[in-house]
Design an enzyme around this catalytic site. Structure first.
Site, PDB file in Angstrom:
ATOM      1  N   ASN A  91       0.736  -1.302   0.113  1.00 16.49           N
ATOM      2  CA  ASN A  91      -0.216   0.153  -0.185  1.00 16.49           C
ATOM      3  C   ASN A  91       0.864   1.372  -0.047  1.00 16.49           C
ATOM      4  O   ASN A  91       0.435   2.324  -0.694  1.00 16.49           O
ATOM      5  CB  ASN A  91      -1.071   0.101   1.107  1.00 16.49           C
ATOM      6  CG  ASN A  91      -0.469   0.232   2.524  1.00 16.49           C
ATOM      7  OD1 ASN A  91       0.644  -0.632   2.740  1.00 16.49           O
ATOM      8  ND2 ASN A  91      -0.944   0.531   3.321  1.00 16.49           N
ATOM      9  N   GLU A 131       6.219  -3.186  11.613  1.00 19.08           N
ATOM     10  CA  GLU A 131       5.237  -2.230  11.524  1.00 19.08           C
ATOM     11  C   GLU A 131       4.030  -3.047  10.814  1.00 19.08           C
ATOM     12  O   GLU A 131       3.860  -3.252   9.758  1.00 19.08           O
ATOM     13  CB  GLU A 131       5.670  -0.968  10.642  1.00 19.08           C
ATOM     14  CG  GLU A 131       6.720  -0.364  11.009  1.00 19.08           C
ATOM     15  CD  GLU A 131       6.485   0.628  12.221  1.00 19.08           C
ATOM     16  OE1 GLU A 131       5.295   0.523  12.455  1.00 19.08           O
ATOM     17  OE2 GLU A 131       7.527   0.832  12.748  1.00 19.08           O
ATOM     18  N   CYS A 169      -2.667   1.470   6.975  1.00 20.69           N
ATOM     19  CA  CYS A 169      -2.509   0.730   8.328  1.00 20.69           C
ATOM     20  C   CYS A 169      -3.429   1.508   9.395  1.00 20.69           C
ATOM     21  O   CYS A 169      -3.881   0.983  10.487  1.00 20.69           O
ATOM     22  CB  CYS A 169      -1.391   0.516   8.697  1.00 20.69           C
ATOM     23  SG  CYS A 169      -0.267   1.861   8.599  1.00 20.69           S
ATOM     24  N   GLU A 182       9.945   3.211  13.789  1.00 25.93           N
ATOM     25  CA  GLU A 182      10.704   3.619  12.733  1.00 25.93           C
ATOM     26  C   GLU A 182      10.905   5.093  12.601  1.00 25.93           C
ATOM     27  O   GLU A 182      10.019   5.860  13.359  1.00 25.93           O
ATOM     28  CB  GLU A 182       9.677   3.404  11.563  1.00 25.93           C
ATOM     29  CG  GLU A 182      10.072   2.432  10.564  1.00 25.93           C
ATOM     30  CD  GLU A 182       8.871   2.434   9.490  1.00 25.93           C
ATOM     31  OE1 GLU A 182       8.835   1.292   8.992  1.00 25.93           O
ATOM     32  OE2 GLU A 182       7.930   3.334   9.356  1.00 25.93           O
TER      33      GLU A 182
HETATM   34  P1  NAD Z   1       1.513  -8.814   3.788  1.00 20.51           P
HETATM   35  O1  NAD Z   1       1.790  -9.367   5.243  1.00 20.51           O
HETATM   36  O2  NAD Z   1       0.286  -9.609   3.018  1.00 20.51           O
HETATM   37  O3  NAD Z   1       2.475  -8.681   2.891  1.00 20.51           O
HETATM   38  C1  NAD Z   1       3.764  -7.851   3.328  1.00 20.51           C
HETATM   39  C2  NAD Z   1       4.916  -8.307   2.980  1.00 20.51           C
HETATM   40  O4  NAD Z   1       5.416  -9.529   3.292  1.00 20.51           O
HETATM   41  C3  NAD Z   1       4.728  -8.743   1.250  1.00 20.51           C
HETATM   42  O5  NAD Z   1       6.013  -8.252   0.579  1.00 20.51           O
HETATM   43  C4  NAD Z   1       4.972 -10.262   1.291  1.00 20.51           C
HETATM   44  O6  NAD Z   1       5.600 -10.697   0.166  1.00 20.51           O
HETATM   45  C5  NAD Z   1       5.828 -10.402   2.519  1.00 20.51           C
HETATM   46  N1  NAD Z   1       5.702 -11.939   2.977  1.00 20.51           N
HETATM   47  C6  NAD Z   1       4.676 -12.858   3.011  1.00 20.51           C
HETATM   48  N2  NAD Z   1       5.281 -13.872   3.804  1.00 20.51           N
HETATM   49  C7  NAD Z   1       6.298 -13.666   4.127  1.00 20.51           C
HETATM   50  C8  NAD Z   1       7.351 -14.445   4.878  1.00 20.51           C
HETATM   51  N3  NAD Z   1       7.106 -15.453   5.420  1.00 20.51           N
HETATM   52  N4  NAD Z   1       8.575 -13.790   5.193  1.00 20.51           N
HETATM   53  C9  NAD Z   1       8.876 -12.597   4.886  1.00 20.51           C
HETATM   54  N5  NAD Z   1       7.956 -11.847   4.216  1.00 20.51           N
HETATM   55  C10 NAD Z   1       6.814 -12.408   3.753  1.00 20.51           C
HETATM   56  O7  NAD Z   1       0.746  -7.344   3.966  1.00 20.51           O
HETATM   57  P2  NAD Z   1       0.180  -6.679   2.626  1.00 20.51           P
HETATM   58  O8  NAD Z   1      -1.159  -6.882   2.344  1.00 20.51           O
HETATM   59  O9  NAD Z   1       1.258  -6.391   1.803  1.00 20.51           O
HETATM   60  O10 NAD Z   1      -0.106  -5.094   3.470  1.00 20.51           O
HETATM   61  C11 NAD Z   1      -1.435  -4.770   4.232  1.00 20.51           C
HETATM   62  C12 NAD Z   1      -0.884  -5.072   5.706  1.00 20.51           C
HETATM   63  O11 NAD Z   1       0.373  -4.209   6.198  1.00 20.51           O
HETATM   64  C13 NAD Z   1      -1.975  -4.411   6.554  1.00 20.51           C
HETATM   65  O12 NAD Z   1      -2.137  -5.370   7.599  1.00 20.51           O
HETATM   66  C14 NAD Z   1      -1.636  -3.116   7.051  1.00 20.51           C
HETATM   67  O13 NAD Z   1      -2.011  -2.498   7.997  1.00 20.51           O
HETATM   68  C15 NAD Z   1      -0.029  -3.528   7.102  1.00 20.51           C
HETATM   69  N6  NAD Z   1       0.714  -2.007   6.977  1.00 20.51           N
HETATM   70  C16 NAD Z   1       1.108  -1.592   8.201  1.00 20.51           C
HETATM   71  C17 NAD Z   1       1.892  -0.405   7.988  1.00 20.51           C
HETATM   72  C18 NAD Z   1       2.470   0.031   9.582  1.00 20.51           C
HETATM   73  O14 NAD Z   1       3.309   1.195   9.344  1.00 20.51           O
HETATM   74  N7  NAD Z   1       2.001  -0.359  10.550  1.00 20.51           N
HETATM   75  C19 NAD Z   1       2.008   0.317   7.096  1.00 20.51           C
HETATM   76  C20 NAD Z   1       1.479  -0.251   5.669  1.00 20.51           C
HETATM   77  C21 NAD Z   1       0.862  -1.238   6.000  1.00 20.51           C
END
Ligand code: NAD
Length: 481
Positions: A150, A248, A282, A454
């Protein structure tokens, strides 16, 4: 259509098994780019390359690293339109959201220019006579960064700029849905003068190759942004291998509106907090608590404002909502709305689909039996709940496994301060939306929303290692004299 290759050692490297996958434009699911489906071999090669580059360049003066970051800020500012185009076409960002990301990226890089010269230790009084005692902060070696779909530019810039500013090498595993941004970042750092091998990108399915990266013995620190589910999994791997990490993660952020609030201001803040980038943020205010005496008035004004929230044409500056990123996410959003409806929630606005776009949706009468009550939807859906006292508002706001951001609208200083102190969230805003970020603040969440923080100060925790050094006379006896 662009075909990407891994970026290892300062240049493009083809996928070791020759396999590629499609990166789709969420507007119509047309193919936007072809991306290498990385393997464990690709990850190992990137980490080994990063480690060798770290050994070669770790003694470079701070002024050299400062120069890269300063140059990167200039390039980012020059290429804003190029980055914004990718954010629009690759992940369905309305241009206003893309503009926020590109401005933030410039701002973060500028804030990080000063980091290399600020990495300081201390001189420390010693218990031993004649001993000179000091502490140093040294780079950790290789930092692994993992980004969500996102905000791939904000997170990619934050993670890589801080790793490079602190003297580390960096390996990025970008979201499968946002690989093109990573390719632009690789070219940005190369043009900024970063030596080959210090910035690397491996593409692929995180669920397949992520563990190879986070578990690699030569990866010293991990900075991850994504879902709480994956974050917890990464924490287990990091703990087993005693690595440093920042997580995060997701949220279910509450926005509390007291009866004395400026209603127009609160309506606008609520609108921005949950519907910007179709709720795929998020910090999205997916729970809105309104004091009972103004509940109906707020609900009416908010529902009316919501039905005016523009969706569709992404390059139109006033568009707030675009398409939901993937079929998996669309299913999730549909499921949350349908389940709430089926169990008796009232849909005050939205709840309809136009292609891959879900309209801005406001629910009322949501109960704890409904999925949307506690799960993160990560879509344009929020629920309104009444409350009778600040005590009750705090109890409701804190009744969640998450703890990312929380906001309150009130003119009462006592209420505002009580909320700021007692809200279980990493970030609290008074009379402002739940969505906020700045480069130099400790950004992050508590509970299932994260671990660590962060930012240009906070990141030093995982990107540097303390070392205690003592010095005493080579010739004098014990005690140094
Ligand atoms: P996701 O957890 O599905 O994927 C995030 C990343 O993790 C992707 O690059 C994916 O390829 C990778 N990934 C998946 N399995 C993994 C593993 N076993 N080891 C290492 N990497 C792995 O999340 P998403 O759908 O891309 O993003 C949405 C989520 O992110 C929501 O829950 C949102 O709230 C959160 N988010 C948090 C923040 C924050 O700053 N707190 C900011 C943006 C998004």
């Amino acid at each position: 259509m662009t075909q990407l290759e891994h970026w290892i050692g300062g240049g493009a490297v083809a996928a070791s098994n020759g396999a590629y996958f499609d990166d789709l434009n969420p507007v119509d699911d047309s193919v936007y780019s072809r991306v290498p489906a990385g393997t464990a071999d690709d990850v190992n090669r990137a980490v080994e390359t990063a480690y060798q580059a770290y050994l070669k360049h770790r003694d470079l003066p701070a002024a050299v690293r400062e120069g890269w970051i300063a140059k990167a800020a200039e390039i980012m500012e020059r290429d804003t339109a190029k980055f914004a185009d990718v954010l629009v076409d690759e992940i369905g960002s309305p241009i206003a959201k893309a503009g926020f990301e590109t401005r933030f990226a410039v701002s973060f890089l500028r804030a990080a220019i000063g980091v290399p010269r600020r990495i300081r230790g201390e001189t420390i009084p010693s218990d031993t006579l004649g001993r000179f005692s000091m502490s140093l902060r040294q780079p950790v070696g290789v930092v692994a960064g993992i980004t969500p779909f996102n905000v791939p530019l904000i997170k990619g810039i934050k993670q890589s700029a801080m790793a490079l500013a602190t003297g580390n090498a960096f390996v990025l595993l970008p979201s499968e849905s946002a690989p093109m941004i990573a390719d632009l970042l690789a070219k940005l750092w190369k043009e900024a003068g970063v030596p080959d091998g210090l910035f690397n990108v491996v593409y692929g399915n995180g669920a397949e190759i992520g563990d190879v990266l986070t578990g690699h013995p030569k990866v010293a620190s991990i900075t991850f942004t994504g879902s709480s589910r994956v974050g917890k999994h990464i924490a287990e791997i990091a703990a087993r291998n005693l690595k440093k990490y920042t997580l995060e993660l997701g949220g279910k952020s509450p926005l509390v509106i007291c009866a004395d609030a400026d209603l127009d201001k609160a309506v606008n803040a609520a609108l921005f907090s949950i519907f910007m980038y179709q709720g795929q943020v998020c910090m999205g205010a997916s729970r809105i608590y309104v004091e009972r005496s103004i509940f109906d008035k707020f609900a009416e004004a908010f529902a009316a404002a919501t039905s005016r929230a523009k969706s569709g044409e992404l390059r139109e500056p006033t568009t707030m909502l675009g398409p939901i990123i993937s079929e998996r996410q669309r299913d999730r959003v549909r499921r949350h709305i349908d389940d709430a409806r089926a169990k008796g929630a009232e849909v005050l606005a939205g709840g309809e689909w136009d292609g891959n776009c879900c309209s801005a949706t406001v629910l009322r009468g949501v109960t704890s039996e409904m999925t949307v009550f506690e799960e993160e939807t990560f879509g344009p859906v929020t629920s309104l709940y009444p409350f009778d006292s600040l005590e009750e508002a705090l109890e409701l706001a804190n009744n969640t496994e998450y703890g990312l951001s929380a906001s309150i609208f009130t003119r009462d200083l006592d209420k505002a301060l009580a909320f700021a102190q007692r809200a279980e969230a990493g970030m609290v805003h008074i009379n402002a939306p739940t969505l906020h970020d700045e480069p130099h603040v400790p950004f992050g969440g508590t509970k299932a929303s994260g671990f660590g923080r962060e930012g240009t100060e906070a990141d030093l925790e995982i990107m540097t290692e303390w070392k205690w050094v003592t010095m005493q006379s080579a010739t004098a006896g014990a005690g140094g004299h």
